[in-house]
Design a protein around this motif. Structure first.
Motif, PDB file in Angstrom:
ATOM      1  N   GLY A 153      -4.411  -4.194  -6.864  1.00 28.06           N
ATOM      2  CA  GLY A 153      -4.263  -2.798  -6.973  1.00 28.06           C
ATOM      3  C   GLY A 153      -3.896  -2.026  -5.616  1.00 28.06           C
ATOM      4  O   GLY A 153      -4.140  -0.902  -5.593  1.00 28.06           O
ATOM      5  N   LEU A 154      -3.569  -2.720  -4.668  1.00 28.11           N
ATOM      6  CA  LEU A 154      -3.358  -2.209  -3.532  1.00 28.11           C
ATOM      7  C   LEU A 154      -1.735  -2.069  -3.205  1.00 28.11           C
ATOM      8  O   LEU A 154      -0.827  -2.370  -4.140  1.00 28.11           O
ATOM      9  N   VAL A 155      -1.200  -1.156  -2.304  1.00 33.67           N
ATOM     10  CA  VAL A 155      -0.076  -0.770  -1.895  1.00 33.67           C
ATOM     11  C   VAL A 155       0.891  -1.947  -1.400  1.00 33.67           C
ATOM     12  O   VAL A 155      -0.054  -2.644  -0.355  1.00 33.67           O
ATOM     13  N   VAL A 156       1.846  -2.441  -1.553  1.00 39.46           N
ATOM     14  CA  VAL A 156       2.445  -3.606  -1.180  1.00 39.46           C
ATOM     15  C   VAL A 156       3.615  -3.247  -0.210  1.00 39.46           C
ATOM     16  O   VAL A 156       4.510  -2.629  -0.860  1.00 39.46           O
ATOM     17  N   HIS A 157       3.762  -3.830   0.829  1.00 38.80           N
ATOM     18  CA  HIS A 157       4.886  -3.496   1.421  1.00 38.80           C
ATOM     19  C   HIS A 157       6.017  -4.970   1.794  1.00 38.80           C
ATOM     20  O   HIS A 157       5.260  -6.036   1.979  1.00 38.80           O
ATOM     21  N   LEU A 158       7.156  -4.812   1.884  1.00 40.01           N
ATOM     22  CA  LEU A 158       8.275  -5.903   2.301  1.00 40.01           C
ATOM     23  C   LEU A 158       8.965  -5.104   3.616  1.00 40.01           C
ATOM     24  O   LEU A 158       9.454  -4.212   3.585  1.00 40.01           O
ATOM     25  N   ALA A 159       8.895  -5.945   4.773  1.00 39.25           N
ATOM     26  CA  ALA A 159       9.487  -5.320   5.981  1.00 39.25           C
ATOM     27  C   ALA A 159      10.268  -6.519   6.968  1.00 39.25           C
ATOM     28  O   ALA A 159       9.966  -7.598   6.597  1.00 39.25           O
ATOM     29  N   VAL A 160      11.044  -5.990   7.689  1.00 42.92           N
ATOM     30  CA  VAL A 160      11.826  -7.026   8.518  1.00 42.92           C
ATOM     31  C   VAL A 160      11.631  -6.380   9.989  1.00 42.92           C
ATOM     32  O   VAL A 160      11.438  -5.148  10.113  1.00 42.92           O
ATOM     33  N   GLY A 182      11.129 -12.455   7.225  1.00 41.22           N
ATOM     34  CA  GLY A 182      10.641 -10.922   6.793  1.00 41.22           C
ATOM     35  C   GLY A 182       9.173 -11.317   6.642  1.00 41.22           C
ATOM     36  O   GLY A 182       8.536 -12.244   6.953  1.00 41.22           O
ATOM     37  N   ALA A 183       8.483 -10.193   6.117  1.00 47.31           N
ATOM     38  CA  ALA A 183       6.607 -10.287   5.904  1.00 47.31           C
ATOM     39  C   ALA A 183       6.680  -9.128   5.080  1.00 47.31           C
ATOM     40  O   ALA A 183       7.308  -8.194   4.553  1.00 47.31           O
ATOM     41  N   LEU A 184       5.566  -9.516   4.086  1.00 51.12           N
ATOM     42  CA  LEU A 184       5.022  -8.772   2.934  1.00 51.12           C
ATOM     43  C   LEU A 184       3.434  -8.496   3.329  1.00 51.12           C
ATOM     44  O   LEU A 184       2.830  -9.185   3.996  1.00 51.12           O
ATOM     45  N   SER A 185       2.869  -7.364   2.882  1.00 46.86           N
ATOM     46  CA  SER A 185       1.587  -6.996   3.338  1.00 46.86           C
ATOM     47  C   SER A 185       1.159  -6.382   2.038  1.00 46.86           C
ATOM     48  O   SER A 185       1.601  -5.845   1.153  1.00 46.86           O
ATOM     49  N   VAL A 186      -0.370  -6.218   1.762  1.00 45.02           N
ATOM     50  CA  VAL A 186      -1.112  -5.327   1.152  1.00 45.02           C
ATOM     51  C   VAL A 186      -1.810  -4.050   2.005  1.00 45.02           C
ATOM     52  O   VAL A 186      -2.304  -4.454   3.067  1.00 45.02           O
ATOM     53  N   THR A 187      -2.010  -3.028   1.754  1.00 45.14           N
ATOM     54  CA  THR A 187      -2.558  -2.057   2.476  1.00 45.14           C
ATOM     55  C   THR A 187      -3.294  -0.968   1.471  1.00 45.14           C
ATOM     56  O   THR A 187      -3.079  -0.969   0.278  1.00 45.14           O
ATOM     57  N   GLY A 188      -4.642  -0.665   2.100  1.00 44.63           N
ATOM     58  CA  GLY A 188      -5.494   0.066   1.474  1.00 44.63           C
ATOM     59  C   GLY A 188      -6.426   0.732   2.109  1.00 44.63           C
ATOM     60  O   GLY A 188      -6.489   0.524   3.298  1.00 44.63           O
ATOM     61  N   PRO A 189      -7.408   1.466   1.842  1.00 41.93           N
ATOM     62  CA  PRO A 189      -8.637   2.096   2.643  1.00 41.93           C
ATOM     63  C   PRO A 189      -9.492   0.673   3.217  1.00 41.93           C
ATOM     64  O   PRO A 189      -9.609  -0.280   2.540  1.00 41.93           O
ATOM     65  N   VAL A 190     -10.062   1.067   4.382  1.00 38.15           N
ATOM     66  CA  VAL A 190     -10.692  -0.080   4.899  1.00 38.15           C
ATOM     67  C   VAL A 190     -11.909  -0.448   4.155  1.00 38.15           C
ATOM     68  O   VAL A 190     -12.345  -1.656   4.316  1.00 38.15           O
ATOM     69  N   ASP A 191     -12.417   0.337   3.438  1.00 38.19           N
ATOM     70  CA  ASP A 191     -13.736   0.044   2.657  1.00 38.19           C
ATOM     71  C   ASP A 191     -13.351  -0.814   1.280  1.00 38.19           C
ATOM     72  O   ASP A 191     -14.108  -1.376   0.767  1.00 38.19           O
ATOM     73  N   ILE A 192     -12.144  -0.883   0.971  1.00 37.92           N
ATOM     74  CA  ILE A 192     -11.587  -1.746  -0.135  1.00 37.92           C
ATOM     75  C   ILE A 192     -10.989  -2.945   0.444  1.00 37.92           C
ATOM     76  O   ILE A 192     -11.161  -4.012  -0.170  1.00 37.92           O
ATOM     77  N   VAL A 193     -10.212  -2.966   1.422  1.00 36.51           N
ATOM     78  CA  VAL A 193      -9.177  -4.136   1.521  1.00 36.51           C
ATOM     79  C   VAL A 193     -10.303  -5.283   2.523  1.00 36.51           C
ATOM     80  O   VAL A 193     -10.922  -4.959   3.802  1.00 36.51           O
ATOM     81  N   ASP A 194     -10.605  -6.329   1.919  1.00 40.55           N
ATOM     82  CA  ASP A 194     -11.411  -7.421   2.360  1.00 40.55           C
ATOM     83  C   ASP A 194     -10.217  -8.460   2.907  1.00 40.55           C
ATOM     84  O   ASP A 194      -9.642  -9.211   2.240  1.00 40.55           O
ATOM     85  N   GLY A 213      -1.705   4.328  -3.670  1.00 38.67           N
ATOM     86  CA  GLY A 213      -3.151   4.061  -3.321  1.00 38.67           C
ATOM     87  C   GLY A 213      -3.815   5.480  -3.250  1.00 38.67           C
ATOM     88  O   GLY A 213      -3.330   6.631  -3.115  1.00 38.67           O
ATOM     89  N   PRO A 214      -5.062   5.454  -3.067  1.00 39.04           N
ATOM     90  CA  PRO A 214      -5.957   6.813  -2.889  1.00 39.04           C
ATOM     91  C   PRO A 214      -5.568   7.418  -1.777  1.00 39.04           C
ATOM     92  O   PRO A 214      -6.229   8.444  -1.469  1.00 39.04           O
ATOM     93  N   VAL A 215      -5.125   6.715  -0.561  1.00 32.79           N
ATOM     94  CA  VAL A 215      -4.779   7.371   0.725  1.00 32.79           C
ATOM     95  C   VAL A 215      -3.180   7.417   0.693  1.00 32.79           C
ATOM     96  O   VAL A 215      -2.596   6.299   0.735  1.00 32.79           O
ATOM     97  N   ALA A 216      -2.652   8.583   1.208  1.00 29.75           N
ATOM     98  CA  ALA A 216      -1.285   8.946   1.350  1.00 29.75           C
ATOM     99  C   ALA A 216      -0.919   8.047   2.601  1.00 29.75           C
ATOM    100  O   ALA A 216      -1.457   8.270   3.692  1.00 29.75           O
ATOM    101  N   LEU A 217       0.051   7.344   2.315  1.00 31.88           N
ATOM    102  CA  LEU A 217       0.595   6.398   3.464  1.00 31.88           C
ATOM    103  C   LEU A 217       1.836   6.860   3.905  1.00 31.88           C
ATOM    104  O   LEU A 217       2.655   7.317   3.149  1.00 31.88           O
ATOM    105  N   PRO A 218       2.287   6.899   5.333  1.00 32.18           N
ATOM    106  CA  PRO A 218       3.370   7.846   5.800  1.00 32.18           C
ATOM    107  C   PRO A 218       4.782   6.683   5.545  1.00 32.18           C
ATOM    108  O   PRO A 218       5.856   6.925   5.777  1.00 32.18           O
ATOM    109  N   GLY A 270      -8.530   4.644   9.057  1.00 33.37           N
ATOM    110  CA  GLY A 270      -9.150   4.653   7.653  1.00 33.37           C
ATOM    111  C   GLY A 270      -8.434   3.723   6.689  1.00 33.37           C
ATOM    112  O   GLY A 270      -8.772   3.706   5.664  1.00 33.37           O
ATOM    113  N   VAL A 271      -7.209   3.076   7.306  1.00 31.67           N
ATOM    114  CA  VAL A 271      -6.492   2.228   6.529  1.00 31.67           C
ATOM    115  C   VAL A 271      -6.218   0.852   7.133  1.00 31.67           C
ATOM    116  O   VAL A 271      -6.144   0.624   8.223  1.00 31.67           O
ATOM    117  N   ALA A 272      -6.562  -0.015   6.270  1.00 34.34           N
ATOM    118  CA  ALA A 272      -6.338  -1.618   6.753  1.00 34.34           C
ATOM    119  C   ALA A 272      -5.247  -2.206   6.015  1.00 34.34           C
ATOM    120  O   ALA A 272      -4.934  -1.986   4.802  1.00 34.34           O
TER     121      ALA A 272
END
Length: 260
Positions: A99-106, A210-222, A121-126, A194-196
């Motif tokens: 349920g989190l925003v997922v990124h792919l980057a190089v 490359g790398a991939l990630s999940v991103t969201g509010p700090v109180d949600i990201v475990d 997600g609930p937080v606007a990401l740049p 506020g983002v983890a």
């Protein structure tokens, strides 16, 4: 008329510099573009007119913006990029599972460039596809820096021996060792309050592409519970790229050998 290499290089540099000014997505006036690029107003107008004729910029009233041509070329490049195509379905699966925003980057020099982004997600990401962030401030960048020998050169990105940073200059030795041991990197509030974020490198111990990630509010990201699904997603992308676990050909030199 004889055209010299100097003239050609200068012309290309002017066009590239002019197009670079649109990287923020803002609409700009002729005066603003002339001031920012340092080009005479007449030269700027002439270049903009030519670019508009070929769809590279669009004009609305007294302002200019990127046209459809660079967007179409960007989409074409993404669709033909093996890393993007291999990772995209995995990113969707990871987004559905977390349920989190997922990124792919190089990695490009000391920055990460976002290749793909899935979910909201609930937080606007740049972050945006094609955008950049300082590598050491993101979990994606940390994962890449820790698993990449940064003294190599990347001809495709313009990063040379002189400009490529070393991981040790951007991260502490303890953090590098921890990331290499766990094959996962964390970031909490470093790029955005506020983002983890939790990220994992895509590779096989000999190559990091490359790398991939999940991103969201700090109180949600475990970070503990998310480490395993993020690592498994990164491995799934690598298996798709290289079923035999050999070096994949991604259409450009990949001089990113791991230090682990």
């Amino acid at each position: 008329m004889t055209h010299t290499d100097d003239f050609s290089n200068a012309f290309i540099a002017r066009v590239a510099g002019l197009l670079d000014e649109f990287h923020t997505g803002d609409r700009l006036t002729l005066s603003e573009l002339s001031t920012r690029t340092g080009l005479p107003r007449s030269s700027t107008h002439r270049l903009l007119t030519q670019l508009a004729e070929h769809g590279w910029v669009s004009k609305r009233g007294k302002t200019y913006a990127l046209g459809r041509t660079p967007l179409e070329w960007g989409a074409l490049a993404r669709n033909h990029d093996r890393l993007h195509r291999a990772a995209h379905p995995v990113l969707h699966d990871l987004h559905s599972a977390t349920g989190l925003v997922v990124h792919l980057a190089v990695l490009e020099g000391g920055d990460v460039r976002y290749v793909d982004k899935v979910g909201r997600g609930p937080v606007a990401l740049p972050s945006r596809i094609g955008g950049r962030q300082p590598a050491h401030r993101t979990a994606l960048g940390k994962a890449l820096l820790a698993h990449t020998r940064m003294h190599a050169a990347y001809p495709a990105t313009g990063c040379t021996y002189a400009t490529a940073p070393r991981a040790e200059n951007l991260l502490s030795r303890n953090e590098i060792a921890r990331i290499r041991e766990r094959h996962v990197a964390h970031e909490c509030g470093e790029s955005l309050p506020g983002v983890a974020c939790v990220a994992a490198p895509i590779g096989n111990g000999q190559m990091c592409v490359g790398a991939l990630s999940v991103t969201g509010p700090v109180d949600i990201v475990d970070t503990v519970s998310l480490a395993t699904p993020v690592r498994l997603a990164a491995r799934a992308v690598w298996r798709s790229l290289s079923p035999t676990d050999s070096q994949p050909h991604l259409g450009r030199p990949m001089a990113q050998r791991t230090s682990a």
